[in-house]
Design an enzyme around this catalytic site. Structure first.
Site, PDB file in Angstrom:
ATOM      1  N   HIS A  80      13.632 -27.509   0.315  1.00 20.95           N
ATOM      2  CA  HIS A  80      14.348 -26.690  -0.898  1.00 20.95           C
ATOM      3  C   HIS A  80      14.402 -27.567  -2.075  1.00 20.95           C
ATOM      4  O   HIS A  80      14.666 -28.843  -2.030  1.00 20.95           O
ATOM      5  CB  HIS A  80      15.653 -26.106  -0.332  1.00 20.95           C
ATOM      6  CG  HIS A  80      16.739 -27.006  -0.340  1.00 20.95           C
ATOM      7  ND1 HIS A  80      17.712 -27.532  -1.148  1.00 20.95           N
ATOM      8  CD2 HIS A  80      17.094 -27.956   0.772  1.00 20.95           C
ATOM      9  CE1 HIS A  80      18.573 -28.440  -0.634  1.00 20.95           C
ATOM     10  NE2 HIS A  80      18.257 -28.464   0.499  1.00 20.95           N
ATOM     11  N   ASP A  82      16.426 -26.473  -4.638  1.00 20.35           N
ATOM     12  CA  ASP A  82      17.827 -26.380  -5.390  1.00 20.35           C
ATOM     13  C   ASP A  82      18.803 -27.611  -4.959  1.00 20.35           C
ATOM     14  O   ASP A  82      18.524 -28.182  -3.943  1.00 20.35           O
ATOM     15  CB  ASP A  82      18.333 -24.904  -5.042  1.00 20.35           C
ATOM     16  CG  ASP A  82      18.579 -24.748  -3.684  1.00 20.35           C
ATOM     17  OD1 ASP A  82      17.839 -25.306  -2.775  1.00 20.35           O
ATOM     18  OD2 ASP A  82      19.559 -23.988  -3.322  1.00 20.35           O
ATOM     19  N   ASP A 108      20.036 -34.933  -1.423  1.00 21.20           N
ATOM     20  CA  ASP A 108      19.872 -33.283  -0.889  1.00 21.20           C
ATOM     21  C   ASP A 108      19.186 -32.715  -1.752  1.00 21.20           C
ATOM     22  O   ASP A 108      19.798 -31.884  -2.484  1.00 21.20           O
ATOM     23  CB  ASP A 108      21.224 -32.743  -0.281  1.00 21.20           C
ATOM     24  CG  ASP A 108      21.157 -31.695   0.361  1.00 21.20           C
ATOM     25  OD1 ASP A 108      20.006 -31.233   0.684  1.00 21.20           O
ATOM     26  OD2 ASP A 108      22.185 -30.871   0.532  1.00 21.20           O
ATOM     27  N   GLU A 138      18.598 -22.606  -0.890  1.00 21.50           N
ATOM     28  CA  GLU A 138      18.679 -23.132   0.289  1.00 21.50           C
ATOM     29  C   GLU A 138      20.424 -23.400   0.446  1.00 21.50           C
ATOM     30  O   GLU A 138      20.814 -22.977   1.419  1.00 21.50           O
ATOM     31  CB  GLU A 138      18.275 -24.238   0.678  1.00 21.50           C
ATOM     32  CG  GLU A 138      18.574 -24.641   2.284  1.00 21.50           C
ATOM     33  CD  GLU A 138      19.674 -25.359   2.612  1.00 21.50           C
ATOM     34  OE1 GLU A 138      19.882 -25.612   3.688  1.00 21.50           O
ATOM     35  OE2 GLU A 138      20.322 -26.094   1.629  1.00 21.50           O
ATOM     36  N   GLU A 139      20.860 -23.473  -0.777  1.00 20.14           N
ATOM     37  CA  GLU A 139      22.155 -24.000  -0.732  1.00 20.14           C
ATOM     38  C   GLU A 139      23.399 -22.769  -0.859  1.00 20.14           C
ATOM     39  O   GLU A 139      24.695 -23.157  -0.950  1.00 20.14           O
ATOM     40  CB  GLU A 139      22.680 -24.790  -2.098  1.00 20.14           C
ATOM     41  CG  GLU A 139      22.003 -26.146  -1.532  1.00 20.14           C
ATOM     42  CD  GLU A 139      22.264 -27.140  -0.737  1.00 20.14           C
ATOM     43  OE1 GLU A 139      23.205 -26.858   0.044  1.00 20.14           O
ATOM     44  OE2 GLU A 139      21.836 -28.393  -0.743  1.00 20.14           O
ATOM     45  N   GLU A 167      14.877 -32.657   4.857  1.00 23.01           N
ATOM     46  CA  GLU A 167      16.329 -32.649   4.746  1.00 23.01           C
ATOM     47  C   GLU A 167      16.637 -34.026   4.910  1.00 23.01           C
ATOM     48  O   GLU A 167      16.193 -34.808   5.950  1.00 23.01           O
ATOM     49  CB  GLU A 167      17.211 -31.792   5.770  1.00 23.01           C
ATOM     50  CG  GLU A 167      17.011 -30.281   5.297  1.00 23.01           C
ATOM     51  CD  GLU A 167      18.077 -29.788   4.405  1.00 23.01           C
ATOM     52  OE1 GLU A 167      18.777 -30.567   3.811  1.00 23.01           O
ATOM     53  OE2 GLU A 167      18.154 -28.683   3.729  1.00 23.01           O
ATOM     54  N   HIS A 341      26.036 -33.481  -1.167  1.00 22.64           N
ATOM     55  CA  HIS A 341      27.119 -32.532  -1.977  1.00 22.64           C
ATOM     56  C   HIS A 341      28.200 -33.455  -2.531  1.00 22.64           C
ATOM     57  O   HIS A 341      29.023 -32.723  -3.009  1.00 22.64           O
ATOM     58  CB  HIS A 341      27.413 -31.331  -1.032  1.00 22.64           C
ATOM     59  CG  HIS A 341      26.450 -30.816  -0.587  1.00 22.64           C
ATOM     60  ND1 HIS A 341      26.945 -29.298   0.218  1.00 22.64           N
ATOM     61  CD2 HIS A 341      25.227 -30.543  -0.520  1.00 22.64           C
ATOM     62  CE1 HIS A 341      25.874 -28.816   0.785  1.00 22.64           C
ATOM     63  NE2 HIS A 341      24.736 -29.427   0.339  1.00 22.64           N
TER      64      HIS A 341
END
Lengths: 364, 364
Positions: A80, A82, A108, A138-139, A167, A341
């Site tokens: 992903h 984003d 990430d 995805e988030e 990932e 994150h």
């Protein structure tokens, strides 16, 4: 509908001939918080279009690039594009110090995206056909997820024998993923004035027995296809109360069950109902996990080629979406997932280099 | 500031010579939900002004009327004139059937207000000096309460040897009231992803022990001045949870302690801290109760004159505000308190008649 039209020149160009760390930093520095991925999708599309061994398809802010060499096997590399939001004092642009790259996306998962782009540029004649999937959102809520959308509208673009989701796994291979479901366990009482509680029945007090079952619960570790999945049953929310002078007639405990991929939603829900036997239990939402599928030939070849540790994936990831399409999938990417994150997201650059080398070794 | 100016004629006139049931119905039919009491306060003031044995003072929507006969003793009769909101299909105007008056206010507490007005009109030469207090905003936050405001701004208007609050008591005398305090009992954990709960600590699970102490708690019955007060310790609220995939790091249980008037806030809070020893307990709010004071001569004379049952008051009422002013006070009024605030609020009219007769017998 997917488009094959060439795009306008992007605001920022990505140089796929640069080293993987430089490329990761450049990708991070194109901010792409969920639902704001257009500039990065433009840059990725523009960088891939000149590669004549790839057919490029754009769908929203999701980009698919594929070889069509008629190989016996097709592999998907997916990531992903984003990120979660930046910190208050923005953790961008990236900065590098002492062999570590700091900033939003360094874990990430823009290192994985950079590795994918490097492989796309370097491997023009792979021994397997390749599909590169760069997808949006995805988030956030799954209904915005670019991979989920393509699986619905253009599943032929995702068809493959094996998928690697880049990932962060700290450089290990993480197989499958646990499923997740949430239930509401509700206790019901009779409201009354709190000066005269004997006229009613306190639903919050009854919830004590629900919490008692949770604290007494011993979660299992279940081995599936050789990997150990640690199950978990935990309250993630509780609410009850009408007013400061009222005996509450309702209390809701929201419980999250993370279950090994030997079970589907139905079996997992049956287990939770059994744990809370005698209580009112309703299913709020669920997403099945994915078996690691490491016994399959394509997966075995991947594990053998990489020579890195193989672990179970504890969290739910989009590998489950590939599994639902009948495509075995594993997670493998640079970065410590515990830093995903986090405000201080950062990754040793050697992990980018090692991940790129591992995939080139496998596909070269 | 209190005003002694005559008001404009009210929209609806109250006839104090009508029987107490008719008067109760007329008062109910002037809607007076909290903070909208002006029309009823106007009507009460206008009905009292012509009574030459009374001095009338208006303060906001609170009306005070007093004799000044130089008697040895002064008694307050007090009642609030507001109601809780009407039901969706309005439970007004009142209707009478089979000897029962139905509608908002018939219990809480316009029957008591009608009795006060009847006594004010009928007893022009009482053997004790009389103060009639018709006050606003009892059903909402205490900072709007007309009795509380007068106690602050004009306590001389409330000075007396004894007070009767005409809250519904089903025709019995209810002495004193329990105190009430609320605490927040907070558990603290460590947030983590719910797929990896072993990285954190679940604060909701810890709250199970708080609920366990509540369910194991055996509330005492405590006799004060001859009346039995049933204590109660009950959760009135619980909340915890960050997101559906996060181990929560905080859970708050709000607990209401209703305590006998042998204790003040300090002693009651100490007891609650002891019950939840080892937990983080903070005081949210508190209001002391009131001892029944039935050993005092004025109270004894009241009990003897009425000849009705005498019970402890379980709920907190404004008698505690009189107690705080040094005025012994009891509750006595028509209506079943269990029907207060109910959609089907209703009262047998014989209770209005009996309450009026009892007070006339005492004061006549």
């Amino acid at each position: 509908m997917p488009s094959t039209q060439p795009p306008a020149a992007p605001a920022v160009a990505l140089d796929l001939s640069s080293d993987v760390t430089t490329l990761t930093a450049a990708i991070c520095d194109i901010e792409s918080v969920s639902q704001d991925e257009a500039p990065l999708a433009d840059a990725i599309e523009a960088a891939l279009r000149p590669l004549t061994h790839l057919e490029v398809v754009r769908d929203g802010n999701t980009v698919v690039a594929r070889t069509s060499l008629g190989r016996d096997e097709r592999v998907v590399l997916a990531g992903h594009i984003d990120t979660v939001p930046l910190t208050g004092v923005p953790n961008l642009p990236t900065r590098q110090a002492d062999g570590v790259l700091w900033g939003r996306g360094t874990v990430d998962m823009k290192g994985g995206v950079a590795v994918m782009l490097r492989v796309a540029a370097e491997v023009s004649e792979p021994d397997r056909d390749l599909t590169f999937l760069f997808y949006e959102c995805e988030e956030i809520d799954g209904r915005f997820n670019g991979l989920a959308r393509l699986a619905e509208t253009s599943p032929e673009l995702l068809a493959a024998d094996f998928a690697v989701l880049l990932e962060p796994t700290d450089g290990a291979i993480e197989g499958g993923c646990k499923g997740t479901l949430r239930v509401d366990v509700v206790t019901t009482g009779v409201a009354a004035h709190s000066a005269r509680p004997w006229k009613g029945h306190n639903a919050i007090h009854d919830a004590g027995a629900v919490l008692g079952r949770l604290t007494a619960y011993e979660a299992e570790t279940i081995t599936v296809d050789g990997l150990d999945y640690h199950e978990a049953l935990q309250a993630v929310g509780i609410s009850g109360g009408i007013a400061g002078n009222v005996i509450p007639d309702r209390c809701t405990v929201t419980v999250n069950y993370r279950y090994a991929p030997d079970k589907d939603t139905e079996a997992a829900f049956a287990h939770v109902r059994q744990v809370f036997d005698g209580f009112d239990v309703t299913l709020a939402d669920a997403a099945d996990g994915a078996r690691p599928g490491l016994h399959l030939p394509a997966a075995q070849a991947f594990v053998e080629a990489l020579g890195v540790p193989v672990n179970a994936k504890e969290g739910w990831t989009d590998v489950a979406r590939f599994t639902a399409l009948g495509v075995p999938a594993v997670n493998f990417g640079p970065g410590d997932p515990n830093l995903a994150h986090m405000d201080d997201e950062a990754c040793p650059v050697e992990q980018y280099v090692a991940a790129e080398a591992a995939l080139l070794r496998w596909l070269g």
